[in-house]
Design a protein around this motif. Structure first.
Motif, PDB file in Angstrom:
ATOM      1  N   VAL A 186       0.847  -1.200   0.000  1.00  0.00           N
ATOM      2  CA  VAL A 186       0.000   0.000   0.000  1.00  0.00           C
ATOM      3  C   VAL A 186       0.880   1.248   0.000  1.00  0.00           C
ATOM      4  O   VAL A 186       1.881   1.319   0.711  1.00  0.00           O
ATOM      5  CB  VAL A 186      -1.015  -0.028   1.188  1.00  0.00           C
ATOM      6  CG1 VAL A 186      -0.346  -0.299   2.494  1.00  0.00           C
ATOM      7  CG2 VAL A 186      -1.809   1.256   1.278  1.00  0.00           C
ATOM      8  N   VAL A 218      -2.341   4.792   4.872  1.00  0.00           N
ATOM      9  CA  VAL A 218      -2.632   4.108   6.135  1.00  0.00           C
ATOM     10  C   VAL A 218      -2.678   5.148   7.241  1.00  0.00           C
ATOM     11  O   VAL A 218      -1.728   5.912   7.422  1.00  0.00           O
ATOM     12  CB  VAL A 218      -1.551   3.048   6.442  1.00  0.00           C
ATOM     13  CG1 VAL A 218      -1.760   2.450   7.826  1.00  0.00           C
ATOM     14  CG2 VAL A 218      -1.555   1.962   5.371  1.00  0.00           C
ATOM     15  N   GLY A 249       7.362   3.549  -6.444  1.00  0.00           N
ATOM     16  CA  GLY A 249       8.621   4.236  -6.770  1.00  0.00           C
ATOM     17  C   GLY A 249       9.119   5.127  -5.649  1.00  0.00           C
ATOM     18  O   GLY A 249      10.288   5.480  -5.614  1.00  0.00           O
ATOM     19  N   ARG A 283       9.479   7.724  -8.414  1.00  0.00           N
ATOM     20  CA  ARG A 283       8.130   8.056  -8.852  1.00  0.00           C
ATOM     21  C   ARG A 283       8.159   9.124  -9.949  1.00  0.00           C
ATOM     22  O   ARG A 283       8.925  10.072  -9.882  1.00  0.00           O
ATOM     23  CB  ARG A 283       7.331   8.573  -7.656  1.00  0.00           C
ATOM     24  CG  ARG A 283       5.999   9.141  -7.981  1.00  0.00           C
ATOM     25  CD  ARG A 283       5.434   9.932  -6.832  1.00  0.00           C
ATOM     26  NE  ARG A 283       5.782   9.368  -5.534  1.00  0.00           N
ATOM     27  CZ  ARG A 283       6.081  10.112  -4.481  1.00  0.00           C
ATOM     28  NH1 ARG A 283       6.097  11.401  -4.565  1.00  0.00           N
ATOM     29  NH2 ARG A 283       6.382   9.543  -3.347  1.00  0.00           N
ATOM     30  N   LEU A 317      20.504  15.621  -1.652  1.00  0.00           N
ATOM     31  CA  LEU A 317      19.284  15.825  -2.429  1.00  0.00           C
ATOM     32  C   LEU A 317      19.348  17.130  -3.229  1.00  0.00           C
ATOM     33  O   LEU A 317      18.812  17.230  -4.334  1.00  0.00           O
ATOM     34  CB  LEU A 317      18.071  15.827  -1.475  1.00  0.00           C
ATOM     35  CG  LEU A 317      16.703  16.025  -2.111  1.00  0.00           C
ATOM     36  CD1 LEU A 317      16.426  14.951  -3.143  1.00  0.00           C
ATOM     37  CD2 LEU A 317      15.620  16.016  -1.042  1.00  0.00           C
TER      38      LEU A 317
END
Ligand SMILES: Cc1cc2nc3c(=O)[nH]c(=O)nc-3n(C[C@H](O)[C@H](O)[C@H](O)COP(=O)(O)OP(=O)(O)OC[C@H]3O[C@@H](n4cnc5c(N)ncnc54)[C@H](O)[C@@H]3O)c2cc1C
Length: 435
Positions: free
Chosen positions: A37, A80, A44, A49, A155
């Motif tokens: 999920v 969730v 990804g 993704r 990043l």
């Protein structure tokens, strides 16, 4: 309770990033009934993704193919948010509430960016570095726009390279770590041939862009939207005109769900044993919630968790050495991109720290703990539930978030009402619905 669908799995994996994909594939290899999920429209995670086939790395192509071929039931676009009883999770999508039962659970919930408040950080077009990248992947036009990339962590380079490929102009990349720290990090990379290849590629892609260490944003300026950013560069300040500021101060793990389920934490991370098992029986954890370590570590931890969940501990053991090496890289990241204490002075007295509830620094300073600030100012009680201001106040004041309460994400009223005996009927009566 008005749940729309019920499913039961031997292994349920929450999070469809590299760690969750690897866990699902390995558990399914051994014939287990596996469910995966993720709250996004595809798998990804943060890194893979939204990339088109041509942009995928070899790892991404390989693992996406393995997941497609594996017998795994996928729930995309579902978040969730609660565990109503042991062995059961609830996930909410656009139009559906799912009850997911599990015997073994692998939590692979990843990480998010850390934001630090500074004057002007709430202006339109000041964004998280990864957040801007995600928006561009989803179609935000960036060609010809000037984007200052600032903060700390690897990043920043990945985002700058991506934005440049999409046609953005990058006037400068500002990294708060010092040159000497970065030089040590560079030397340490020699032990990781894969990272060296990535670093060389990034260097090529970022050629000609001004990269400044010892630098960070001190203020963002503009009327309706961002027009320029003041940068502190080795002790001197200068204004850089720009259309966007892509700003992030490394990553913080998404540990709200593991905390809700009672998993033991240490230093903000989920504690796991050699087989990625948490302190809660039947619950394993892999990827960024156990330490910010990059995609290689996420993949190997995911595999170990998937194998351990189906009892294949000898197969899992074969991956320990690979994980050991990847974990050393985590320590390097921690040391290199640790925030310098001076950044605590970034916000001014009236700078908003909790942007959901509009709480400025001046109202927080008088409190001694996160709990006290929450109770008196509503800091951390807005829609992000402290995901942004929690890590910021942890850095600014050393506050530790207290226990996590359900729902871990905002959920629809009718779904929450279903959790309280009698409340669902009352909600239907109030809303006049006949669901
Ligand atoms: C914004 C951002 C951008 C990044 N971009 C890059 C990059 O360009 N290059 C690079 O090398 N590294 C990048 N990273 C780092 C990269 O994500 C990690 O190195 C690694 O891939 C983490 O893998 P993971 O599987 O642990 O987590 P992730 O890839 O983060 O996957 C976790 C998944 O779980 C989902 N999830 C979390 N909680 C729930 C829930 N309750 N219900 C349902 N789903 C849930 C998340 O939405 C996410 O899809 C980025 C990180 C962030 C935060």
């Amino acid at each position: 309770m008005g749940k729309d669908s019920h499913h039961a799995f031997e292994v349920l994996v929450v999070g469809g990033g590299p760690a969750g994909i690897a866990a699902s594939v390995r558990a399914a290899d051994y014939g287990a009934r596996v469910g995966l999920v993720d709250d996004n429209a595809t798998s990804g995670g943060q890194i893979w993704r939204g990339a088109s086939e041509g942009q995928h790395s070899q790892d991404a192509t390989r693992w996406s193919g393995l997941l497609r071929a594996a017998d795994v039931t996928k729930f995309y676009g579902k978040r969730v948010f609660h565990q109503p009883e042991e062995g059961v999770l609830l996930a909410e999508g656009n139009d559906e509430l799912c009850e997911l039962r599990y015997r073994h659970l692998v939590l692979a919930t990843g990480a998010r960016e850390r934001f630090l408040p500074f004057p002007g950080w709430t202006l339109p077009n000041v964004m998280g570095a990864g957040g801007l990248q995600a928006m561009v992947k989803s179609g935000l036009p960036i060609r010809g726009k000037r984007v200052v990339v600032a903060g700390t962590g690897p990043l920043l380079l990945a985002v700058a390279a991506y934005l440049r490929r999409q046609g953005a102009e990058i006037p400068t990349i500002c990294e708060q770590a010092s040159w000497s720290t970065l030089a040590r990090f560079g030397a340490g990379l020699l032990a990781y041939p894969g990272k060296i290849v990535q670093a060389r590629q990034l260097k090529k892609e970022l050629a000609g862009i001004l990269f400044a260490a010892n630098s960070w944003p001190v203020a963002a300026h503009g009327g309706q939207r961002l027009e320029s950013v003041t940068i502190s560069r080795s002790g001197r300040t200068e204004a850089v005109p720009c259309d966007y500021l892509a700003c992030g101060f490394h990553l913080v793990p998404n540990v709200e769900l593991p905390s809700l389920l009672g998993c033991e934490m240490k230093g903000g991370y989920v504690q796991v044993d050699d087989f990625q098992r948490t302190s809660v029986k039947g619950i394993l954890c892999a990827g960024e919630p156990t330490g910010i370590g990059g995609v290689e570590l996420a993949l190997v931890e995911g595999q170990i968790a998937g194998l351990a969940a189906v009892g294949e501990t000898e197969q899992a053991r074969k991956l320990f050495r690979e994980r050991q090496k990847a974990r050393r890289f985590t320590n390097m990241l921690d040391r290199t991109f640790r925030l310098r204490a001076g950044l605590k002075n970034l916000p001014a007295t009236e700078t908003i720290v909790c942007r959901c509830e509009d709480v400025p620094l001046s109202r927080l300073r008088t409190h001694a703990s996160w709990r006290s600030a929450k109770l008196h100012t509503r800091c951390g009680m807005g829609p992000c539930q402290g995901r942004v201001c929690g890590p910021a106040t942890q850095f600014l004041f050393g506050w530790n978030p207290d226990s996590v309460r359900p729902p871990v994400f905002p959920a629809r009223v009718e779904n929450l009402a279903g959790l309280i005996p009698g409340a669902e009927a009352e909600h239907r009566a109030i809303s006049g619905g006949s669901q």
